[in-house]
Enzyme design. Structure first.
Site, PDB file in Angstrom:
ATOM      1  N   GLU A  87      30.196 -11.886  52.045  1.00 42.00           N
ATOM      2  CA  GLU A  87      29.153 -11.204  51.987  1.00 42.00           C
ATOM      3  C   GLU A  87      28.405 -11.181  50.716  1.00 42.00           C
ATOM      4  O   GLU A  87      27.243 -11.323  50.559  1.00 42.00           O
ATOM      5  CB  GLU A  87      29.636  -9.535  52.411  1.00 42.00           C
ATOM      6  CG  GLU A  87      29.759  -9.244  53.644  1.00 42.00           C
ATOM      7  CD  GLU A  87      28.759  -9.606  54.823  1.00 42.00           C
ATOM      8  OE1 GLU A  87      27.557  -9.446  54.463  1.00 42.00           O
ATOM      9  OE2 GLU A  87      28.886  -9.792  55.929  1.00 42.00           O
ATOM     10  N   LYS A 101      30.872   0.028  46.995  1.00 41.52           N
ATOM     11  CA  LYS A 101      30.812   1.474  47.589  1.00 41.52           C
ATOM     12  C   LYS A 101      31.685   1.756  48.570  1.00 41.52           C
ATOM     13  O   LYS A 101      31.643   1.056  49.662  1.00 41.52           O
ATOM     14  CB  LYS A 101      29.325   1.991  47.844  1.00 41.52           C
ATOM     15  CG  LYS A 101      28.985   3.224  48.256  1.00 41.52           C
ATOM     16  CD  LYS A 101      27.624   3.417  48.942  1.00 41.52           C
ATOM     17  CE  LYS A 101      27.479   4.978  49.536  1.00 41.52           C
ATOM     18  NZ  LYS A 101      26.140   5.213  49.947  1.00 41.52           N
ATOM     19  N   CYS A 131      18.331   5.214  57.521  1.00 42.85           N
ATOM     20  CA  CYS A 131      19.032   6.489  58.124  1.00 42.85           C
ATOM     21  C   CYS A 131      18.461   7.823  57.500  1.00 42.85           C
ATOM     22  O   CYS A 131      18.837   8.592  58.324  1.00 42.85           O
ATOM     23  CB  CYS A 131      20.438   6.304  57.714  1.00 42.85           C
ATOM     24  SG  CYS A 131      21.053   5.709  55.973  1.00 42.85           S
ATOM     25  N   LYS A 140      30.317  -2.806  51.714  1.00 44.85           N
ATOM     26  CA  LYS A 140      30.061  -1.182  51.777  1.00 44.85           C
ATOM     27  C   LYS A 140      31.068  -0.694  52.785  1.00 44.85           C
ATOM     28  O   LYS A 140      30.875  -1.426  53.896  1.00 44.85           O
ATOM     29  CB  LYS A 140      28.644  -0.808  52.187  1.00 44.85           C
ATOM     30  CG  LYS A 140      28.354   0.570  52.257  1.00 44.85           C
ATOM     31  CD  LYS A 140      26.854   0.480  52.327  1.00 44.85           C
ATOM     32  CE  LYS A 140      26.229   2.111  52.583  1.00 44.85           C
ATOM     33  NZ  LYS A 140      24.949   1.988  52.783  1.00 44.85           N
ATOM     34  N   CYS A 186      16.709   2.057  52.912  1.00 45.77           N
ATOM     35  CA  CYS A 186      17.446   1.970  54.339  1.00 45.77           C
ATOM     36  C   CYS A 186      16.559   3.113  55.219  1.00 45.77           C
ATOM     37  O   CYS A 186      15.703   3.378  54.758  1.00 45.77           O
ATOM     38  CB  CYS A 186      18.754   2.616  53.953  1.00 45.77           C
ATOM     39  SG  CYS A 186      19.849   2.218  55.400  1.00 45.77           S
ATOM     40  N   ARG A 211      29.040   4.137  61.402  1.00 49.42           N
ATOM     41  CA  ARG A 211      28.357   3.126  61.128  1.00 49.42           C
ATOM     42  C   ARG A 211      29.446   1.919  60.853  1.00 49.42           C
ATOM     43  O   ARG A 211      28.978   0.646  60.201  1.00 49.42           O
ATOM     44  CB  ARG A 211      27.925   3.462  59.596  1.00 49.42           C
ATOM     45  CG  ARG A 211      26.829   4.606  59.788  1.00 49.42           C
ATOM     46  CD  ARG A 211      25.961   4.477  58.657  1.00 49.42           C
ATOM     47  NE  ARG A 211      24.959   5.466  58.420  1.00 49.42           N
ATOM     48  CZ  ARG A 211      25.096   6.824  58.232  1.00 49.42           C
ATOM     49  NH1 ARG A 211      26.141   7.179  57.092  1.00 49.42           N
ATOM     50  NH2 ARG A 211      24.136   7.740  58.218  1.00 49.42           N
ATOM     51  N   CYS A 249      21.225   3.374  60.589  1.00 48.15           N
ATOM     52  CA  CYS A 249      20.649   2.632  59.662  1.00 48.15           C
ATOM     53  C   CYS A 249      19.318   1.806  59.948  1.00 48.15           C
ATOM     54  O   CYS A 249      18.883   1.250  59.312  1.00 48.15           O
ATOM     55  CB  CYS A 249      21.495   1.915  58.719  1.00 48.15           C
ATOM     56  SG  CYS A 249      22.647   2.905  57.763  1.00 48.15           S
TER      57      CYS A 249
HETATM   58 ZN   LIG Z   1      21.642   3.608  55.903  1.00 50.81          ZN
END
Ligand SMILES: [Zn+2]
Length: 183
Positions: A139, A154, A24, A101, A22, A123, A32
């Site tokens: 997804e 997560k 971020c 997520k 990622c 986010r 991100c």
């Molecule tokens: Zn990220």
């Protein structure tokens, strides 16, 4: 991170190293990916972000990691890094997708500790809606079609229902992520 991966694989070759892929960790606003200039909501520009993530994954692969963890959840992320890895000669490197997520308060102390709480916005424009469990299934179907070899939910503790749904709807290994600071 790549240097750390090289050091770990040298010291303990049999240890499996999973690279969090990622951006971020590296952006000063801690979102991100690339943002539109002046966008204070935190909408990530998908296409240029994917190009950079692709390079990141290949660089991590060259460092010797065993699994690429697609932790950014941009549209088309898995397909982009699968393409990059294949082109780079890493056809066999598996991708673990953070397919489901969610924004959650657990990340508050985690973000503070890692100094990675977004400087503005949050986010939520690219994490998922907790009230819409069917979105998770959509997804994961997309991610498997794009080449995900494993799926991550997560945070796990408050999304047991999603873990179950993801397991029911897929035939790949499902991982559960519990943030370290979870009470
Ligand atoms: Zn990220």
């Amino acid at each position: 991170m790549q240097k750390a991966a090289i050091a770990v694989k040298e010291a303990v070759p049999e240890l499996i190293v999973i690279a969090d892929t990622c951006l971020c960790e590296y952006t000063n606003h801690v979102h991100c990916g690339y943002l539109d200039v002046g966008d204070l909501i935190g909408r990530v520009l998908n296409q240029p972000t994917l190009e950079l993530l692709k390079k990141t994954a290949v660089s991590q692969a060259k460092a010797g990691v065993d699994i690429i963890a697609a932790s950014g959840i941009m549209d088309g992320f898995v397909q982009a890094i699968r393409t990059g890895l294949d082109e780079g000669g890493f056809e066999d490197l598996p991708i673990l997708s953070y397919a489901a997520k969610y924004a959650f308060a657990y990340y508050g102390p985690f973000g503070d500790a890692a100094d990675s709480a977004p400087q503005f916005g949050d986010r939520r424009t690219y994490q998922m809606d907790p009230g819409n469990a069917r979105e998770a299934i959509k997804e994961i179907e997309l991610d498997i079609a794009e080449g995900a070899d494993m799926l991550m939910v997560k945070p796990a503790l408050s999304y047991m229902d999603i873990i179950w749904r993801v397991k029911e709807a897929s035939n790949v290994p499902v991982a559960a992520y519990i943030p370290v600071n979870t009470p």
